[in-house]
Write a protein that holds these residues in place. Structure first.
Motif, PDB file in Angstrom:
ATOM      1  N   GLY A   1      45.344 -31.126  -4.827  1.00  0.00           N
ATOM      2  CA  GLY A   1      44.387 -32.026  -5.467  1.00  0.00           C
ATOM      3  C   GLY A   1      42.953 -31.613  -5.194  1.00  0.00           C
ATOM      4  O   GLY A   1      42.581 -30.462  -5.397  1.00  0.00           O
ATOM      5  N   ASP A   2      42.153 -32.545  -4.699  1.00  0.00           N
ATOM      6  CA  ASP A   2      40.720 -32.319  -4.514  1.00  0.00           C
ATOM      7  C   ASP A   2      40.360 -31.462  -3.307  1.00  0.00           C
ATOM      8  O   ASP A   2      39.209 -31.040  -3.191  1.00  0.00           O
ATOM      9  CB  ASP A   2      39.992 -33.656  -4.389  1.00  0.00           C
ATOM     10  CG  ASP A   2      39.935 -34.414  -5.710  1.00  0.00           C
ATOM     11  OD1 ASP A   2      40.379 -33.867  -6.737  1.00  0.00           O
ATOM     12  OD2 ASP A   2      39.421 -35.546  -5.712  1.00  0.00           O
TER      13      ASP A   2
ATOM     14  N   PRO B   1      37.541 -32.163  -7.883  1.00  0.00           N
ATOM     15  CA  PRO B   1      38.557 -32.065  -8.939  1.00  0.00           C
ATOM     16  C   PRO B   1      38.331 -30.829  -9.804  1.00  0.00           C
ATOM     17  O   PRO B   1      37.243 -30.255  -9.834  1.00  0.00           O
ATOM     18  CB  PRO B   1      38.338 -33.348  -9.748  1.00  0.00           C
ATOM     19  CG  PRO B   1      36.886 -33.661  -9.564  1.00  0.00           C
ATOM     20  CD  PRO B   1      36.553 -33.217  -8.155  1.00  0.00           C
ATOM     21  N   ALA B   2      39.372 -30.432 -10.515  1.00  0.00           N
ATOM     22  CA  ALA B   2      39.278 -29.291 -11.433  1.00  0.00           C
ATOM     23  C   ALA B   2      38.110 -29.515 -12.384  1.00  0.00           C
ATOM     24  O   ALA B   2      37.919 -30.606 -12.903  1.00  0.00           O
ATOM     25  CB  ALA B   2      40.585 -29.140 -12.199  1.00  0.00           C
ATOM     26  N   GLY B   3      37.306 -28.482 -12.566  1.00  0.00           N
ATOM     27  CA  GLY B   3      36.169 -28.575 -13.475  1.00  0.00           C
ATOM     28  C   GLY B   3      34.889 -29.049 -12.821  1.00  0.00           C
ATOM     29  O   GLY B   3      33.815 -28.902 -13.388  1.00  0.00           O
ATOM     30  N   ALA B   4      34.973 -29.624 -11.641  1.00  0.00           N
ATOM     31  CA  ALA B   4      33.767 -30.136 -10.965  1.00  0.00           C
ATOM     32  C   ALA B   4      33.881 -29.948  -9.460  1.00  0.00           C
ATOM     33  O   ALA B   4      33.613 -30.858  -8.693  1.00  0.00           O
ATOM     34  CB  ALA B   4      33.554 -31.604 -11.312  1.00  0.00           C
TER      35      ALA B   4
END
Length: 154
Positions: A85-86, A107-110
């Motif tokens: 996850g994060d 998170p994915a993308g950020a």
């Protein structure tokens, strides 16, 4: 027993104070576009919250970002790919005698990617396990207080 060495009291024996919070100040590298930018990082460990580690990053703009995750996850990440996850952590074999630990946070993308010195991190983690040995964490928790807080919430 002689009278001079005998001590009586109605007070319970004194309890030693808890070990102090342990912190490790280091300069991490935030990886952006293949370049490592220096970022101040402070790892905090409080024996009264024995399973958690908090990391505060001071960004160049003067902002602070805090992350909290398990002490065991951090220790595992010094040896092998860990987390999901994060939070993902893994050792890198470059960047010093023992290499570095890469942290992917968010998170994915950020997400942000940060590297820290593996030897320094392992040394500091060792101090946290001296303060509260593995397996002794539950004894540090005030379970009655935790339970009342849990049930006092709406």
């Amino acid at each position: 027993m002689s009278e001079s060495s005998r001590h009586e009291t109605t007070q319970p024996p004194s309890v030693p104070p808890p070990p102090p919070m342990r912190s490790w100040h280091t300069t991490a590298r935030q990886i952006q576009g293949g370049i490592g930018l220096p970022v101040e990082a402070v790892f905090h460990y409080d024996p009264d919250d024995p399973w958690a580690v908090r990391v505060t990053f001071r960004l160049p703009q003067g902002r602070f970002v805090d992350w909290t995750f398990s002490r065991e996850l951090l220790r595992s990440g010094t040896r092998v790919l860990s987390g999901e996850g994060d939070v993902r952590l893994w050792p890198l074999r470059c960047g010093g005698r023992e290499g570095r630990v890469r942290m992917r946070l968010g998170p994915a993308g950020a997400f942000a990617v940060v590297d820290v010195d593996r030897a320094g991190l392992r040394s500091w983690l060792g101090e946290t396990y001296v303060a509260v040995p593995e397996g002794a964490e539950a004894a540090r928790i005030g379970w009655a207080a935790e339970t009342s807080q849990l049930f006092a919430r709406p």
